[in-house]
Motif scaffolding. Structure first.
Motif, PDB file in Angstrom:
ATOM      1  N   THR A 177     -11.600  46.668   9.680  1.00 29.78           N
ATOM      2  CA  THR A 177     -11.682  47.909  10.441  1.00 29.78           C
ATOM      3  C   THR A 177     -10.463  48.061  11.346  1.00 29.78           C
ATOM      4  O   THR A 177      -9.673  47.122  11.520  1.00 29.78           O
ATOM      5  CB  THR A 177     -12.969  47.934  11.282  1.00 29.78           C
ATOM      6  N   VAL A 178     -10.325  49.228  11.935  1.00 36.25           N
ATOM      7  CA  VAL A 178      -9.160  49.524  12.760  1.00 36.25           C
ATOM      8  C   VAL A 178      -9.099  48.650  14.009  1.00 36.25           C
ATOM      9  O   VAL A 178      -8.021  48.194  14.413  1.00 36.25           O
ATOM     10  CB  VAL A 178      -9.161  51.020  13.156  1.00 36.25           C
ATOM     11  N   ARG A 179     -10.259  48.379  14.611  1.00 35.45           N
ATOM     12  CA  ARG A 179     -10.281  47.650  15.882  1.00 35.45           C
ATOM     13  C   ARG A 179      -9.601  46.284  15.799  1.00 35.45           C
ATOM     14  O   ARG A 179      -8.682  46.003  16.582  1.00 35.45           O
ATOM     15  CB  ARG A 179     -11.735  47.535  16.352  1.00 35.45           C
ATOM     16  N   PRO A 180     -10.001  45.379  14.896  1.00 32.56           N
ATOM     17  CA  PRO A 180      -9.289  44.099  14.826  1.00 32.56           C
ATOM     18  C   PRO A 180      -7.836  44.239  14.406  1.00 32.56           C
ATOM     19  O   PRO A 180      -6.978  43.435  14.803  1.00 32.56           O
ATOM     20  CB  PRO A 180     -10.097  43.285  13.807  1.00 32.56           C
ATOM     21  N   ASP A 211     -14.133  40.488  22.640  1.00 31.78           N
ATOM     22  CA  ASP A 211     -15.486  40.456  22.090  1.00 31.78           C
ATOM     23  C   ASP A 211     -15.492  40.658  20.573  1.00 31.78           C
ATOM     24  O   ASP A 211     -16.360  41.341  20.032  1.00 31.78           O
ATOM     25  CB  ASP A 211     -16.365  41.503  22.775  1.00 31.78           C
ATOM     26  N   LEU A 212     -14.494  40.097  19.900  1.00 29.00           N
ATOM     27  CA  LEU A 212     -14.441  40.190  18.449  1.00 29.00           C
ATOM     28  C   LEU A 212     -15.296  39.093  17.827  1.00 29.00           C
ATOM     29  O   LEU A 212     -15.436  38.005  18.373  1.00 29.00           O
ATOM     30  CB  LEU A 212     -13.006  40.043  17.940  1.00 29.00           C
ATOM     31  N   SER A 213     -15.848  39.378  16.651  1.00 34.37           N
ATOM     32  CA  SER A 213     -16.578  38.373  15.889  1.00 34.37           C
ATOM     33  C   SER A 213     -15.580  37.427  15.226  1.00 34.37           C
ATOM     34  O   SER A 213     -14.382  37.706  15.180  1.00 34.37           O
ATOM     35  CB  SER A 213     -17.438  39.043  14.816  1.00 34.37           C
ATOM     36  N   TYR A 214     -16.074  36.314  14.686  1.00 37.27           N
ATOM     37  CA  TYR A 214     -15.189  35.387  13.993  1.00 37.27           C
ATOM     38  C   TYR A 214     -14.457  36.102  12.851  1.00 37.27           C
ATOM     39  O   TYR A 214     -13.264  35.898  12.641  1.00 37.27           O
ATOM     40  CB  TYR A 214     -15.989  34.220  13.406  1.00 37.27           C
ATOM     41  N   GLU A 215     -15.196  36.917  12.113  1.00 38.67           N
ATOM     42  CA  GLU A 215     -14.599  37.637  10.987  1.00 38.67           C
ATOM     43  C   GLU A 215     -13.510  38.593  11.470  1.00 38.67           C
ATOM     44  O   GLU A 215     -12.438  38.688  10.864  1.00 38.67           O
ATOM     45  CB  GLU A 215     -15.665  38.403  10.215  1.00 38.67           C
ATOM     46  N   GLU A 216     -13.775  39.290  12.581  1.00 41.29           N
ATOM     47  CA  GLU A 216     -12.793  40.236  13.110  1.00 41.29           C
ATOM     48  C   GLU A 216     -11.558  39.515  13.643  1.00 41.29           C
ATOM     49  O   GLU A 216     -10.432  40.005  13.489  1.00 41.29           O
ATOM     50  CB  GLU A 216     -13.432  41.080  14.206  1.00 41.29           C
ATOM     51  N   GLY A 232     -10.419  36.746  12.465  1.00 36.22           N
ATOM     52  CA  GLY A 232      -9.689  36.386  11.259  1.00 36.22           C
ATOM     53  C   GLY A 232      -8.870  37.547  10.725  1.00 36.22           C
ATOM     54  O   GLY A 232      -7.708  37.378  10.310  1.00 36.22           O
ATOM     55  N   GLN A 233      -9.469  38.744  10.731  1.00 33.48           N
ATOM     56  CA  GLN A 233      -8.749  39.937  10.285  1.00 33.48           C
ATOM     57  C   GLN A 233      -7.575  40.232  11.205  1.00 33.48           C
ATOM     58  O   GLN A 233      -6.485  40.603  10.747  1.00 33.48           O
ATOM     59  CB  GLN A 233      -9.707  41.127  10.255  1.00 33.48           C
TER      60      GLN A 233
END
Length: 214
Positions: free
Chosen positions: A91-94, A169-174, A176-177
């Motif tokens: 997504t755009v955020r990460p 506050d990003l997730s691990y997946e985010e 990584g992205q």
């Protein structure tokens, strides 16, 4: 509770609404990026939705003085590279946080100097159990000596992962992205950063770990 209200449904309804809202926002961002390739002015939607968050993240890492320029450069870079954005890969955020983090990397010495300066600043007392300790402490003038010193000693990659989780506050997946690394690498770097904080003076682990262990 009113007679027509279904019992115990509020949490599920709220979670579903939240997930739907996030999905809608992501779709809207992707659509704005795609449209901006034909109509450059459409990129303003991305700027207005995300500038405040990106600016805050940069300010907490480098201070308010640097945040204006770097946040602006983040969106200028994103605009120039909008043709490369692929919604299927994230997504755009990460993506924006990744650009900001790479720009912060160009100021790595400034960030290190800032943490060392904050480490020499007397810590302000705060209530035990505060859930936003790291966010509050890393803001300009707010980092306690122990945390600032511990952050300054972290390797670059570990610190980037830690602060993208704690501040953005990003997730691990985010994360990584954002950084172009595998989720497993995110987890290992975060684990290593947390361990180093635990190995710092006792006050760091006791006061700051609740927020970092989310």
């Amino acid at each position: 509770m009113a007679l027509h209200d279904p019992p115990d449904s509020g949490g599920a309804d709220f979670d579903a609404a939240g997930a739907s809202g996030a999905s809608d926002a992501n779709a809207s961002d992707a659509a704005a990026i795609t449209r901006s390739r034909r109509e450059p002015a459409a990129f303003a939607e991305i700027f207005h939705r995300h500038f405040t968050a990106i600016h805050g993240y940069v300010a907490r890492r480098l201070g308010a003085d640097a945040a204006d320029d770097i946040a602006a450069e983040t969106f200028l870079t994103a605009f120039r590279k909008r043709d490369r954005f692929d919604p299927a890969r994230g997504t755009v955020r990460p993506w924006l946080y990744g650009i900001a983090t790479r720009l912060i990397g160009l100021h790595r010495r400034s960030e290190g100097r800032r943490y060392r300066a904050l480490a020499r600043t007397p810590a302000q007392p705060f209530e035990d159990g505060h859930e936003d300790v790291v966010t509050a402490r890393v803001t300009a003038g707010g980092a306690g000596a122990e945390l600032a010193d511990a952050l300054a000693r972290l390797p670059r990659g570990d610190r980037d992962v830690l602060l993208l989780v704690a501040l953005a506050d990003l997730s691990y997946e985010e994360v990584g992205q954002a950084l172009g690394i595998k989720t497993g690498t995110v987890a290992s770097r975060l684990h290593r950063a947390r361990r180093r904080l635990r190995e710092s003076p006792p006050g760091v682990a006791r006061r700051h770990q609740p927020h970092l262990d989310r």
